[in-house]
Design an enzyme around this catalytic site. Structure first.
Site, mmCIF file in Angstrom:
data_model
loop_
_atom_site.group_PDB
_atom_site.id
_atom_site.type_symbol
_atom_site.label_atom_id
_atom_site.label_comp_id
_atom_site.label_asym_id
_atom_site.label_seq_id
_atom_site.Cartn_x
_atom_site.Cartn_y
_atom_site.Cartn_z
ATOM 1 N N TRP A 13 0.808 -1.225 0.000
ATOM 2 C CA TRP A 13 0.000 0.000 0.000
ATOM 3 C C TRP A 13 0.840 1.274 0.000
ATOM 4 O O TRP A 13 0.296 2.363 -0.077
ATOM 5 C CB TRP A 13 -0.953 0.000 1.198
ATOM 6 N N LYS A 14 2.133 1.141 0.152
ATOM 7 C CA LYS A 14 3.024 2.321 0.137
ATOM 8 C C LYS A 14 2.494 3.386 1.112
ATOM 9 O O LYS A 14 2.047 3.045 2.188
ATOM 10 C CB LYS A 14 3.170 2.850 -1.287
ATOM 11 N N HIS A 98 12.572 -2.965 -1.184
ATOM 12 C CA HIS A 98 11.743 -2.471 -2.300
ATOM 13 C C HIS A 98 12.525 -1.415 -3.074
ATOM 14 O O HIS A 98 13.296 -0.649 -2.503
ATOM 15 C CB HIS A 98 10.435 -1.887 -1.750
ATOM 16 N N GLU A 100 11.749 1.345 -4.207
ATOM 17 C CA GLU A 100 11.573 2.738 -3.736
ATOM 18 C C GLU A 100 12.441 2.997 -2.515
ATOM 19 O O GLU A 100 12.920 4.116 -2.317
ATOM 20 C CB GLU A 100 10.084 3.016 -3.464
ATOM 21 N N GLY A 176 4.691 0.795 -11.193
ATOM 22 C CA GLY A 176 3.902 2.029 -11.234
ATOM 23 C C GLY A 176 3.861 2.691 -12.595
ATOM 24 O O GLY A 176 3.465 3.851 -12.709
ATOM 25 N N GLY A 237 1.288 -3.086 -6.303
ATOM 26 C CA GLY A 237 1.217 -1.750 -5.717
ATOM 27 C C GLY A 237 -0.139 -1.121 -6.004
ATOM 28 O O GLY A 237 -1.126 -1.397 -5.331
ATOM 29 N N GLY A 238 -0.195 -0.291 -7.039
ATOM 30 C CA GLY A 238 -1.386 0.498 -7.350
ATOM 31 C C GLY A 238 -2.687 -0.292 -7.351
ATOM 32 O O GLY A 238 -3.690 0.151 -6.770
HETATM 33 C C1 PEP Z 1 5.238 -2.302 -6.116
HETATM 34 O O1 PEP Z 1 5.176 -1.223 -5.560
HETATM 35 O O2 PEP Z 1 5.860 -3.228 -5.596
HETATM 36 C C2 PEP Z 1 4.572 -2.457 -7.409
HETATM 37 C C3 PEP Z 1 4.765 -3.563 -8.083
HETATM 38 O O3 PEP Z 1 3.774 -1.416 -7.825
HETATM 39 P P1 PEP Z 1 2.776 -1.437 -9.086
HETATM 40 O O4 PEP Z 1 1.947 -2.691 -8.973
HETATM 41 O O5 PEP Z 1 1.947 -0.195 -8.918
HETATM 42 O O6 PEP Z 1 3.595 -1.429 -10.309
#
Ligand code: PEP
Length: 255
Positions: A13-14, A98, A100, A176, A237-238
């Site tokens: 969920w970041k 991760h 990020e 993302g 993620g999203g």
């Molecule tokens: C993630 O943040 O690990 C990721 C895979 O994001 P997304 O699915 O948005 O690409």
């Protein structure tokens, strides 16, 4: 007989969702999914929402993960959170390394190794993230990067511990961006990672370790990605932020 690895579908969920929002999400997701077999469903809220989310997970098929941890148990480390603290808050897993964290917060392969060690010592399961940048792929460096990240990231683990953890292959160019890796590209990288685990820890460990793909996973591409031989689930993620889309991914991934 090849080992049947249980799939993991983890939502990262970041920097989204307060405690009440996260708890409401889990209740709605659990009601939508019903009984889930053959698949671990995980959500990773921000630290401050972890306890409430983990409480909401009780009695459901969903478990909670931390998005990161520090490797020390205690001390003068302002702003950090230790693995036993997230376990106490109700987490069963911790995402480590991760992209990020690597890109914005100075995470290195060495800090990933220390964190993974500390997570296992605290009785949690790590999801160790690896993946190449776009320019590394374009320069033909993908395998070299994955080899370094996997070898160094798992350098403090025993074979038995590696067998019980999860590795998430997340090509940074796919996170993302909506540019999902093709099932073939994702499979090739995950097979390469499994081969690295086999070289270092033996083929039985490689057969058991779960390797996830992450990078713009959606309901309409989940099924093909998850049916690849070396892909044992996803890190999302999203598309994990809305119940409908995350549940759709899970539905399309069920074995
Ligand atoms: C993630 O943040 O690990 C990721 C895979 O994001 P997304 O699915 O948005 O690409």
């Amino acid at each position: 007989m090849p080992i049947q690895r249980k799939l993991i579908m983890a939502g990262n969920w970041k920097l989204f969702k307060t405690g009440p929002e996260g708890a409401a999400f889990v209740k709605e997701l659990a009601a939508c999914l019903g009984a889930v077999e053959g698949l671990d469903v995980v959500v990773a809220p921000p630290f401050t929402s972890l306890h409430q989310v983990a409480e909401a997970c009780k009695g459901t098929a969903v478990t909670a993960a931390a998005q990161d941890v520090f490797w020390e148990e205690k001390g003068a480390f302002t702003g950090e959170v230790a693995p036993h603290m997230v376990r106490d808050a109700g987490a069963a897993w911790a995402i480590i390394g991760h992209s990020e964290r690597r890109q914005y917060f100075g995470e290195t392969d060495e800090s990933v190794a220390k964190k993974a060690r500390a997570v296992v010592d605290a009785g949690l399961a790590p999801i160790v993230c690896v993946g190449e940048l776009e320019n590394e792929r374009e320069s033909g460096l993908t395998e070299q990067v994955l080899k370094r990240q996997v070898t160094e990231g798992l350098s403090r683990m025993s074979a038995e511990e590696v067998a019980a953890l999860a590795i998430a292959y997340e090509p940074v160019w796919a996170i993302g961006t909506g540019r999902t890796a093709t099932p073939q590209v994702a499979q090739e990288a995950c097979a390469y990672i499994r081969g690295l685990v086999a070289e270092r820890f033996g083929s039985q460990v490689a057969e058991r370790v779960r390797i996830l793909y992450g990078g713009s996973v959606k309901a309409d591409n989940a099924s093909e990605l998850m049916s690849q031989a070396d892909i044992d689930g996803g890190l999302v993620g999203g598309a994990s932020l809305e119940v409908e889309s995350f549940a759709g991914i899970i539905e399309h991934s069920r074995p």
